[in-house]
Design an enzyme around this catalytic site. Structure first.
Site, PDB file in Angstrom:
ATOM      1  N   CYS A 132     -16.819  20.943  10.808  1.00 35.04           N
ATOM      2  CA  CYS A 132     -16.035  22.177  10.921  1.00 35.04           C
ATOM      3  C   CYS A 132     -15.059  22.073  12.088  1.00 35.04           C
ATOM      4  O   CYS A 132     -13.872  22.404  11.961  1.00 35.04           O
ATOM      5  CB  CYS A 132     -16.983  23.362  11.101  1.00 35.04           C
ATOM      6  N   CYS A 133     -15.555  21.572  13.242  1.00 31.75           N
ATOM      7  CA  CYS A 133     -14.667  21.406  14.412  1.00 31.75           C
ATOM      8  C   CYS A 133     -13.573  20.380  14.119  1.00 31.75           C
ATOM      9  O   CYS A 133     -12.441  20.533  14.586  1.00 31.75           O
ATOM     10  CB  CYS A 133     -15.463  20.961  15.638  1.00 31.75           C
ATOM     11  N   CYS A 220     -20.472  30.306  16.657  1.00 29.68           N
ATOM     12  CA  CYS A 220     -21.073  29.232  17.470  1.00 29.68           C
ATOM     13  C   CYS A 220     -21.199  29.618  18.937  1.00 29.68           C
ATOM     14  O   CYS A 220     -21.304  28.754  19.805  1.00 29.68           O
ATOM     15  CB  CYS A 220     -20.233  27.958  17.345  1.00 29.68           C
ATOM     16  N   CYS A 243     -16.693  20.250  21.340  1.00 31.48           N
ATOM     17  CA  CYS A 243     -16.222  20.488  19.984  1.00 31.48           C
ATOM     18  C   CYS A 243     -15.532  19.286  19.353  1.00 31.48           C
ATOM     19  O   CYS A 243     -15.120  19.339  18.216  1.00 31.48           O
ATOM     20  CB  CYS A 243     -15.275  21.683  19.955  1.00 31.48           C
TER      21      CYS A 243
HETATM   22  S1  SF4 Z   1     -16.798  26.083  17.108  1.00 29.50           S
HETATM   23 FE1  SF4 Z   1     -17.990  26.555  15.242  1.00 29.50          FE
HETATM   24  S2  SF4 Z   1     -16.666  27.797  13.895  1.00 29.50           S
HETATM   25 FE2  SF4 Z   1     -15.392  26.900  15.532  1.00 29.50          FE
HETATM   26  S3  SF4 Z   1     -14.520  25.100  14.611  1.00 29.50           S
HETATM   27 FE3  SF4 Z   1     -16.383  24.425  15.685  1.00 29.50          FE
HETATM   28  S4  SF4 Z   1     -18.123  24.578  14.212  1.00 29.50           S
HETATM   29 FE4  SF4 Z   1     -16.304  25.670  13.353  1.00 29.50          FE
END
Ligand code: SF4
Length: 259
Positions: A132-133, A220, A243
């Site tokens: 996701c990041c 998160c 991240c």
């Molecule tokens: S911090 Fe969480 S919601 Fe944001 S990009 Fe990363 S995994 Fe995705």
């Protein structure tokens, strides 16, 4: 100083912009200089080439933004608009851009096709936060950074165990183009940050007083108990500590000072 500056002007775009030796040289050059002195020199003398601030508009972001804007409010400010932020963060972002007079603010958004292919439900954070990041932060920032030689981050040593050894200037080892990351606040303490907020009457992120000392995407980010590592509320329950736009230094990392 001159040697680094002329290399930036004359560089061939495909060559590395900086080396670890440059980072060490800059760390030595500014040893003992205040944060304000260092920022004034590198910006007015264009020692870093084209530089941007990467800001999360989180709990302490106002400090770095104000410091840089005090020298040059036209330095580009990059914000990773992941689509997962707290509404309070987006409102705080708009407030600071206006209040500090930031004239080159940029929202960096994920590629819509990548998002549709890899995270069509918007729930990837719940089973694959690294992926996701990557889609929402790492890839948009990499695209944006092609136009820059260096970036300022707001990282501070006290924030977490993974940040205690960071130098002021480091080569971004995840980037073959040889970009620098500059951590102007790395030696700042919580008291320094608080004093700067007070001295310049800077607004606080509204979630700080609700128990969030470190603020990222809403899914998160958890509250932190008093005395806990300020970043322990990020990706709670996962091994993840950064991240992906910041890689923790490891043993043997050439960015570590060799004493
Ligand atoms: S911090 Fe969480 S919601 Fe944001 S990009 Fe990363 S995994 Fe995705």
């Amino acid at each position: 100083m001159v040697e680094i500056d002329s290399r930036i002007r004359d560089r061939i775009d495909t060559g590395p912009r900086f080396t670890t030796a440059d980072a060490h040289r800059l760390n030595n050059l500014f040893r003992g200089a205040t944060t304000q002195e260092m920022l004034t020199t590198v910006l007015t003398e264009r020692m870093l080439g084209d530089v941007a601030i990467v800001s999360s508009f989180g709990a302490e972001s106002a400090v770095l933004l104000h410091l840089v804007a005090s020298v040059d409010a036209s330095v580009p400010v990059l914000f990773l608009e992941t689509g997962k932020h707290f509404p309070e963060t987006l409102a705080y972002r708009d407030l600071l851009v206006d209040r500090l007079g930031l004239t080159d603010f940029r929202n960096l958004e994920p590629d819509p096709e990548r998002l549709a292919a890899k995270d069509s439900t918007g729930l990837r954070w719940s089973y694959d936060p690294d992926g996701c990041c990557d889609i929402r932060k790492v890839e948009p920032l990499a695209r944006a950074m092609t136009g820059f030689d260096a970036s300022f981050t707001g990282r501070k040593a006290f924030q977490s165990a993974t940040r205690t050894a960071l130098p002021r200037f480091e080569l971004d080892l995840s980037d073959a183009a040889g970009r620098l990351k500059v951590n102007p606040l790395i030696t700042w303490t919580p008291a320094d940050v608080d004093a700067y907020f007070a001295e310049h009457d800077l607004p606080r992120h509204p979630l700080v007083e609700q128990g969030f000392p470190s603020i990222g995407c809403a899914p998160c980010t958890n509250r932190v108990k008093p005395g806990e590592d300020p970043r322990s509320g990020r990706w709670a329950g996962w091994e993840k500590v950064e991240c992906g736009i910041h890689v923790p230094l490891g043993d043997g990392d050439p960015n570590l000072p060799s004493f």
